[in-house]
Design a protein around this motif. Structure first.
Motif, PDB file in Angstrom:
ATOM      1  N   VAL A  43       0.819  -1.008   0.284  1.00 59.17           N
ATOM      2  CA  VAL A  43       0.080  -0.302  -0.123  1.00 59.17           C
ATOM      3  C   VAL A  43       0.893   0.803  -0.199  1.00 59.17           C
ATOM      4  O   VAL A  43       1.477   1.172   0.570  1.00 59.17           O
ATOM      5  N   ARG A  70      -2.473   5.371  -2.695  1.00 63.02           N
ATOM      6  CA  ARG A  70      -2.959   6.018  -2.530  1.00 63.02           C
ATOM      7  C   ARG A  70      -2.820   7.403  -2.869  1.00 63.02           C
ATOM      8  O   ARG A  70      -1.774   7.405  -3.364  1.00 63.02           O
ATOM      9  N   LYS A  85       0.135  10.896   1.625  1.00 65.51           N
ATOM     10  CA  LYS A  85       0.418   9.611   2.516  1.00 65.51           C
ATOM     11  C   LYS A  85      -0.481  10.065   3.831  1.00 65.51           C
ATOM     12  O   LYS A  85      -1.039  10.733   4.469  1.00 65.51           O
ATOM     13  N   GLY A 102      -1.260   7.309   6.355  1.00 68.69           N
ATOM     14  CA  GLY A 102      -0.776   7.060   8.084  1.00 68.69           C
ATOM     15  C   GLY A 102      -0.582   5.390   7.299  1.00 68.69           C
ATOM     16  O   GLY A 102      -0.863   4.428   6.728  1.00 68.69           O
ATOM     17  N   LEU A 103       0.330   4.741   8.392  1.00 70.20           N
ATOM     18  CA  LEU A 103       0.369   3.387   8.619  1.00 70.20           C
ATOM     19  C   LEU A 103      -0.577   2.022   8.378  1.00 70.20           C
ATOM     20  O   LEU A 103      -1.060   1.825   7.773  1.00 70.20           O
ATOM     21  N   ALA A 113       8.595  -2.616   5.584  1.00 64.67           N
ATOM     22  CA  ALA A 113       8.797  -2.979   4.290  1.00 64.67           C
ATOM     23  C   ALA A 113      10.851  -2.296   4.168  1.00 64.67           C
ATOM     24  O   ALA A 113      11.269  -3.076   3.321  1.00 64.67           O
ATOM     25  N   ASP A 114      10.437  -2.324   5.868  1.00 62.35           N
ATOM     26  CA  ASP A 114      12.498  -1.971   6.005  1.00 62.35           C
ATOM     27  C   ASP A 114      13.404  -2.707   6.205  1.00 62.35           C
ATOM     28  O   ASP A 114      14.486  -2.690   6.836  1.00 62.35           O
ATOM     29  N   ARG A 138      15.471   4.979  21.441  1.00 62.69           N
ATOM     30  CA  ARG A 138      14.457   4.343  20.968  1.00 62.69           C
ATOM     31  C   ARG A 138      13.658   2.897  22.306  1.00 62.69           C
ATOM     32  O   ARG A 138      12.651   2.620  21.481  1.00 62.69           O
ATOM     33  N   LYS A 149       9.556   7.138   9.846  1.00 59.01           N
ATOM     34  CA  LYS A 149       8.504   7.982   9.479  1.00 59.01           C
ATOM     35  C   LYS A 149       7.719   8.207  11.182  1.00 59.01           C
ATOM     36  O   LYS A 149       7.047   8.680  10.972  1.00 59.01           O
ATOM     37  N   LEU A 150       8.505   7.766  12.177  1.00 61.89           N
ATOM     38  CA  LEU A 150       8.137   7.678  13.497  1.00 61.89           C
ATOM     39  C   LEU A 150       8.447   8.964  13.703  1.00 61.89           C
ATOM     40  O   LEU A 150       9.681   9.732  13.750  1.00 61.89           O
TER      41      LEU A 150
HETATM   42  N1  LIG Z   1       1.759   3.520   3.227  1.00 60.79           N
HETATM   43  C1  LIG Z   1       2.216   4.675   4.238  1.00 60.79           C
HETATM   44  N2  LIG Z   1       2.726   3.564   4.645  1.00 60.79           N
HETATM   45  C2  LIG Z   1       3.503   4.396   5.806  1.00 60.79           C
HETATM   46  C3  LIG Z   1       3.364   5.564   5.872  1.00 60.79           C
HETATM   47  N3  LIG Z   1       4.180   5.572   6.920  1.00 60.79           N
HETATM   48  C4  LIG Z   1       4.755   4.726   7.334  1.00 60.79           C
HETATM   49  N4  LIG Z   1       4.553   3.593   7.175  1.00 60.79           N
HETATM   50  C5  LIG Z   1       5.630   2.171   6.635  1.00 60.79           C
HETATM   51  O1  LIG Z   1       5.188   1.926   7.839  1.00 60.79           O
HETATM   52  C6  LIG Z   1       6.563   0.926   7.408  1.00 60.79           C
HETATM   53  C7  LIG Z   1       6.829   1.414   8.914  1.00 60.79           C
HETATM   54  O2  LIG Z   1       7.359   2.924   9.048  1.00 60.79           O
HETATM   55  P1  LIG Z   1       8.949   2.984   9.587  1.00 60.79           P
HETATM   56  O3  LIG Z   1       9.382   4.829   8.941  1.00 60.79           O
HETATM   57  O4  LIG Z   1       9.472   1.636   9.738  1.00 60.79           O
HETATM   58  O5  LIG Z   1       8.529   3.447  11.128  1.00 60.79           O
HETATM   59  P2  LIG Z   1       9.684   2.558  12.224  1.00 60.79           P
HETATM   60  O6  LIG Z   1       9.897   1.405  12.163  1.00 60.79           O
HETATM   61  O7  LIG Z   1       8.617   2.714  13.141  1.00 60.79           O
HETATM   62  O8  LIG Z   1      10.528   3.505  12.175  1.00 60.79           O
HETATM   63  P3  LIG Z   1      12.265   3.845  12.223  1.00 60.79           P
HETATM   64  O9  LIG Z   1      12.110   2.376  13.615  1.00 60.79           O
HETATM   65  O10 LIG Z   1      13.446   4.039  12.119  1.00 60.79           O
HETATM   66  O11 LIG Z   1      12.567   2.333  10.416  1.00 60.79           O
HETATM   67  C8  LIG Z   1       6.856   1.484   6.566  1.00 60.79           C
HETATM   68  O12 LIG Z   1       7.253   0.910   5.603  1.00 60.79           O
HETATM   69  C9  LIG Z   1       6.953   2.651   5.799  1.00 60.79           C
HETATM   70  O13 LIG Z   1       7.021   2.597   5.097  1.00 60.79           O
HETATM   71  C10 LIG Z   1       1.951   5.935   5.662  1.00 60.79           C
HETATM   72  O14 LIG Z   1       1.906   7.072   5.722  1.00 60.79           O
HETATM   73  N5  LIG Z   1       1.982   6.209   4.645  1.00 60.79           N
END
Ligand SMILES: Nc1nc2c(ncn2[C@@H]2O[C@H](COP(=O)(O)OP(=O)(O)OP(=O)(O)O)[C@@H](O)[C@H]2O)c(=O)[nH]1
Ligand SMILES: [Mg+2]
Length: 264
Positions: free
Chosen positions: A55, A81, A84, A86-87, A110-111, A152, A225-226
């Protein structure tokens, strides 16, 4: 279920469980191809009937176009979509987009923070019939976290402590899980913020949950994106769940770890 059990041991005569895993993405061009190839290879090697739904929120780095291209060769489809959004809402929209005959729905970042290698164990747990929810867990024996700065780690532990009264699950804020579709029937999931796993753990009707240990790795490429807004969203989300709990009875929700240790 024990750690010694072969991965994907659902290798009985019965048909493999059909499942769909959502990968929410925003600017993940650096790693999305490797993740899709890794997951597809894993499905093939273990005889799993998995579908991937990315997504993508119109990522400026072109993540969505990469996924569209990969759709020709791998079991992946992209839901685009417009911006942006939201997750959590992404994961929920992805589940609606999933093939209707998938018996289980899940999510993975995805990371590469979530180790794909434990997916066969998660699938086997649901296929065994003993569990309605399988959670990739950092906080059971065998699980852990690599490369996270102290800040973290502390934030994560505080977030978990705040939600602890809601459930016997240890990794309450995990975003890596697979849940039976039936367990979500009639459940209203709040699309707020980052913690879709908490919504499922606190609200779905899954009976027993299995926590499958894995070692979380900090992202190697791309940006987090956190942010503080998401932390505020988490507190809001928790407040709403506690308010609901004051009105309703909690769902059935005992939890085991994959090491077979009963936790509640
Ligand atoms: N579609 C979508 N995906 C999102 C959005 N925000 C974050 N993601 C995805 O959600 C997943 C988790 O986000 P991360 O940025 O990795 O957040 P996190 O794991 O808490 O932070 P890090 O530890 O720094 O990686 C990743 O695959 C992002 O690309 C959003 O607004 N829309
Ligand atoms: Mg991440």
């Amino acid at each position: 279920m024990s750690d010694g059990q072969p991965a994907g041991s659902a290798a009985t005569a019965e048909a493999p469980l059909k499942f769909s895993i959502v990968i929410p993405t925003y600017n993940e061009a650096g790693g999305i191809e490797r993740l899709i190839v890794t997951l597809s290879d894993l499905f093939k090697a273990n005889g799993l009937d998995g579908e991937l739904i990315v997504v993508d929120d119109n990522s400026p780095d072109g993540t969505g176009a990469i996924v569209d291209r990969l759709g020709a060769d791998y079991p992946v489809r992209c839901l685009h979509r417009p911006g942006k959004m939201g997750l959590s809402s992404g994961v929920i929209d992805g589940w609606k987009f999933a093939r209707p005959d998938s018996q289980a729905l899940g999510a993975i970042d995805a990371d590469f923070s979530h180790d794909p290698a434990v997916i066969p164990k998660m699938v086997a747990a649901l296929q065994s019939g003993g569990y309605g929810l399988a959670i990739g867990s950092r906080y059971v024996p065998g699980g852990g976290i690599k490369n996270w700065p102290l800040r973290r780690r502390v934030t994560s532990l505080v977030a978990i402590a705040l939600a602890k009264p809601l459930t016997p699950v240890n990794d309450i804020t995990s975003g890596y899980f697979l849940v039976k579709r039936d367990a979500l029937q009639g459940v209203e999931l709040d699309p707020i913020g980052f913690k879709i796993g908490l919504e499922v753990i606190a609200k779905a009707h899954y009976g027993r949950a299995l926590e499958v240990p894995y070692v979380f790795q900090d992202r190697a490429v791309g940006q987090s994106k956190l942010n503080s807004g998401e932390i505020a969203n988490y507190l809001r989300q928790l407040g709403r769940i506690y308010a609901l709990r004051l009105k309703l009875k909690p769902p059935g929700g005992a939890a085991d770890s994959a090491a077979g240790k009963k936790m509640a």
